[in-house]
Design a protein around this motif. Sequence first.
Motif, mmCIF file in Angstrom:
data_model
loop_
_atom_site.group_PDB
_atom_site.id
_atom_site.type_symbol
_atom_site.label_atom_id
_atom_site.label_comp_id
_atom_site.label_asym_id
_atom_site.label_seq_id
_atom_site.Cartn_x
_atom_site.Cartn_y
_atom_site.Cartn_z
ATOM 1 N N ALA A 68 36.206 11.983 92.659
ATOM 2 C CA ALA A 68 35.637 10.814 91.976
ATOM 3 C C ALA A 68 36.739 10.088 91.191
ATOM 4 N N PRO A 69 36.577 8.777 91.002
ATOM 5 C CA PRO A 69 37.578 8.056 90.204
ATOM 6 C C PRO A 69 37.427 8.398 88.727
ATOM 7 N N THR A 70 38.490 8.897 88.119
ATOM 8 C CA THR A 70 38.470 9.143 86.682
ATOM 9 C C THR A 70 39.749 8.571 86.066
ATOM 10 N N VAL A 97 40.982 6.378 93.641
ATOM 11 C CA VAL A 97 41.897 6.053 92.538
ATOM 12 C C VAL A 97 41.174 5.160 91.543
ATOM 13 N N SER A 98 41.149 5.578 90.275
ATOM 14 C CA SER A 98 40.529 4.759 89.234
ATOM 15 C C SER A 98 41.375 3.536 88.941
ATOM 16 N N MET A 99 40.708 2.427 88.641
ATOM 17 C CA MET A 99 41.430 1.243 88.189
ATOM 18 C C MET A 99 42.185 1.565 86.897
ATOM 19 N N VAL A 145 33.202 -0.256 93.998
ATOM 20 C CA VAL A 145 32.967 -1.191 92.898
ATOM 21 C C VAL A 145 31.985 -0.556 91.918
ATOM 22 N N THR A 146 32.450 -0.349 90.702
ATOM 23 C CA THR A 146 31.609 0.304 89.696
ATOM 24 C C THR A 146 30.667 -0.726 89.085
ATOM 25 N N VAL A 147 29.360 -0.467 89.232
ATOM 26 C CA VAL A 147 28.361 -1.466 88.848
ATOM 27 C C VAL A 147 27.469 -0.991 87.694
ATOM 28 N N LEU A 209 29.111 0.474 96.392
ATOM 29 C CA LEU A 209 28.688 0.223 95.016
ATOM 30 C C LEU A 209 28.463 1.560 94.342
ATOM 31 N N LYS A 210 29.147 1.771 93.234
ATOM 32 C CA LYS A 210 29.070 3.046 92.519
ATOM 33 C C LYS A 210 28.272 2.866 91.235
ATOM 34 N N GLY A 211 27.185 3.663 91.148
ATOM 35 C CA GLY A 211 26.355 3.579 89.941
ATOM 36 C C GLY A 211 24.949 3.103 90.237
ATOM 37 N N LEU A 264 26.971 10.872 96.361
ATOM 38 C CA LEU A 264 26.444 11.212 95.045
ATOM 39 C C LEU A 264 27.549 11.823 94.208
ATOM 40 N N ASP A 265 27.560 11.499 92.915
ATOM 41 C CA ASP A 265 28.382 12.287 91.995
ATOM 42 C C ASP A 265 27.619 12.578 90.719
ATOM 43 N N GLY A 266 28.118 13.588 89.967
ATOM 44 C CA GLY A 266 27.492 13.970 88.701
ATOM 45 C C GLY A 266 26.955 15.383 88.751
ATOM 46 N N VAL A 268 28.132 18.159 90.091
ATOM 47 C CA VAL A 268 28.415 19.032 91.236
ATOM 48 C C VAL A 268 29.460 20.071 90.800
ATOM 49 N N ARG A 269 29.059 21.319 90.739
ATOM 50 C CA ARG A 269 29.942 22.374 90.216
ATOM 51 C C ARG A 269 30.080 23.570 91.147
ATOM 52 N N ARG A 270 29.270 23.619 92.199
ATOM 53 C CA ARG A 270 29.258 24.735 93.134
ATOM 54 C C ARG A 270 29.041 24.208 94.542
ATOM 55 N N VAL A 287 33.489 14.755 93.001
ATOM 56 C CA VAL A 287 33.563 15.547 91.773
ATOM 57 C C VAL A 287 34.559 14.914 90.806
ATOM 58 N N GLY A 288 34.142 14.832 89.550
ATOM 59 C CA GLY A 288 34.956 14.224 88.504
ATOM 60 C C GLY A 288 35.633 15.259 87.633
ATOM 61 N N ARG A 289 34.881 15.810 86.676
ATOM 62 C CA ARG A 289 35.507 16.689 85.684
ATOM 63 C C ARG A 289 36.167 17.929 86.279
ATOM 64 N N PRO A 290 35.545 18.614 87.244
ATOM 65 C CA PRO A 290 36.223 19.816 87.772
ATOM 66 C C PRO A 290 37.634 19.515 88.275
HETATM 67 C C1 LIG Z 1 37.176 11.259 81.995
HETATM 68 C C2 LIG Z 1 36.394 10.428 82.961
HETATM 69 C C3 LIG Z 1 36.857 9.159 83.302
HETATM 70 C C4 LIG Z 1 36.154 8.377 84.203
HETATM 71 N N1 LIG Z 1 36.678 7.179 84.561
HETATM 72 C C5 LIG Z 1 36.037 6.433 85.484
HETATM 73 C C6 LIG Z 1 36.596 5.227 85.941
HETATM 74 O O1 LIG Z 1 37.688 4.835 85.534
HETATM 75 N N2 LIG Z 1 35.894 4.504 86.837
HETATM 76 C C7 LIG Z 1 34.688 4.923 87.323
HETATM 77 O O2 LIG Z 1 34.073 4.234 88.141
HETATM 78 N N3 LIG Z 1 34.144 6.080 86.934
HETATM 79 C C8 LIG Z 1 34.796 6.849 86.037
HETATM 80 N N4 LIG Z 1 34.262 8.044 85.660
HETATM 81 C C9 LIG Z 1 33.012 8.526 86.296
HETATM 82 C C10 LIG Z 1 33.305 9.378 87.529
HETATM 83 O O3 LIG Z 1 33.747 8.580 88.591
HETATM 84 C C11 LIG Z 1 32.063 10.141 88.028
HETATM 85 O O4 LIG Z 1 30.997 9.231 88.153
HETATM 86 C C12 LIG Z 1 31.633 11.296 87.147
HETATM 87 O O5 LIG Z 1 32.718 11.893 86.491
HETATM 88 C C13 LIG Z 1 30.922 12.327 88.014
HETATM 89 O O6 LIG Z 1 30.416 13.339 87.256
HETATM 90 P P1 LIG Z 1 31.103 14.805 87.052
HETATM 91 O O7 LIG Z 1 32.238 14.596 86.113
HETATM 92 O O8 LIG Z 1 29.963 15.552 86.481
HETATM 93 O O9 LIG Z 1 31.525 15.326 88.404
HETATM 94 C C14 LIG Z 1 34.938 8.858 84.752
HETATM 95 C C15 LIG Z 1 34.482 10.125 84.414
HETATM 96 C C16 LIG Z 1 35.191 10.917 83.540
HETATM 97 C C17 LIG Z 1 34.680 12.288 83.216
#
Ligand SMILES: Cc1cc2nc3c(=O)[nH]c(=O)nc-3n(C[C@H](O)[C@H](O)[C@H](O)COP(=O)(O)O)c2cc1C
Length: 338
Positions: A68-70, A97-99, A145-147, A209-211, A264-266, A268-270, A287-290
């Motif tokens: 996931a983009p972070t 890649v996050s913006m 595109v984050t919406v 579209l993300k979100g 889908l994201d959010g 997902v840990r296993r 997956v984002g945080r992991p």
């Molecule tokens: C530290 C952090 C930074 C994030 N930055 C962005 C971002 O720059 N753009 C974006 O669309 N989503 C961003 N997100 C959201 C993630 O893309 C994703 O939706 C989310 O982390 C998924 O949940 P998870 O962390 O439980 O896997 C960010 C999330 C985190 C935790």
Amino acid sequence: MAARARARLDPAHWDFFAGGAGNERTLRDNEDAFERWRIVPRVLRSPGERDLRTSLFGDELATPVLVAPTAFHGLAHPAGEVATARGAADVGTVMVVSMAATAPVERIAMAGGPLWFQLYPQPDLTFTESVVKRAEAAGCRALVVTVDSPVFGRRERDLRNGFLDLPPGLLCENMRDDTGRVRNIAMDPDLGWQRIEWLRGVTGLPILLKGVLHPADARLAVAHGVDGVVVSNHGGRQLDGVVATVDALPAVVEAVGGRLPILLDGGVRRGTDVLVALALGATAVLVGRPVLWGLAADGADGVRNVLQRLTTELDQGLALAGAARPADLTGDLVVARP
Ligand SMILES: Cc1cc2nc3c(=O)[nH]c(=O)nc-3n(C[C@H](O)[C@H](O)[C@H](O)COP(=O)(O)O)c2cc1C
Ligand SMILES: O=C(O)C(=O)c1ccccc1
């Protein structure tokens, strides 16, 4: 991995990565909602050698688990997004890649793996177009595109910690304009469907579209000719109290009716979480945080580890549920707990 990351990170940076909006109800609920689903496996189906390969927009990935983009990977590891990209490339999956990346997309692309680019459309259309062209030129294969962010979420940990911006030495390298100045990322409260149509005219890349959480928006996404949707609540960082993503997924799947891939994201840990999401109709998960924990703990190796473990768990889950490939994961293989 989270514990190892926490031990290494500045506490304010840990809070930035780990935290959510408001009371963090949605942050918790994303994980808890997976807890409410149970698997109903099939037996004697000879799953044989499993095949996790997943096609998205003409590219074949080794696994349906994407990055996931972070924002701000430079806070987690000195090699930042370049290390994340190496880890993703090693397992054969996409990094979005996050913006708000702290490394230029051209350098992230040198890791060699497939990249998509996440965009917060900026009110300055000329600049937005230049960022899209830059991502295209670097070889990004889709635009995400984050919406869900017409305004920034209320992250109370960051407010308490006074964490507002990157420390000296780190910049949002993909926000440089043609004068060399690095712009701030704006959240645009005027973002609407007409801007998606405008983007369609600017790029030939697939647009996701993300979100998206509401089925009516999923239908509108189809009507506006987008190429995919990501069911996401931004990891609970935007509007607290929003529905958990795995709870929102079935209605979105039904509304789209197979016309677009749904990711889908959010929470997902296993590997079993991936299995549940795919059985409910997702084509892939992110997956984002992991991934951030892997990066902070161990750089590219840590990222590879996290993605590899999720993929191995999914593989084992498929076998034990009687499925050979993701497409075999049908809705009858999961049930909501009473
Ligand atoms: C530290 C952090 C930074 C994030 N930055 C962005 C971002 O720059 N753009 C974006 O669309 N989503 C961003 N997100 C959201 C993630 O893309 C994703 O939706 C989310 O982390 C998924 O949940 P998870 O962390 O439980 O896997 C960010 C999330 C985190 C935790
Ligand atoms: O989107 C986010 O969640 C996020 O944390 C962020 C931070 C800085 C700039 C853009 C996004």
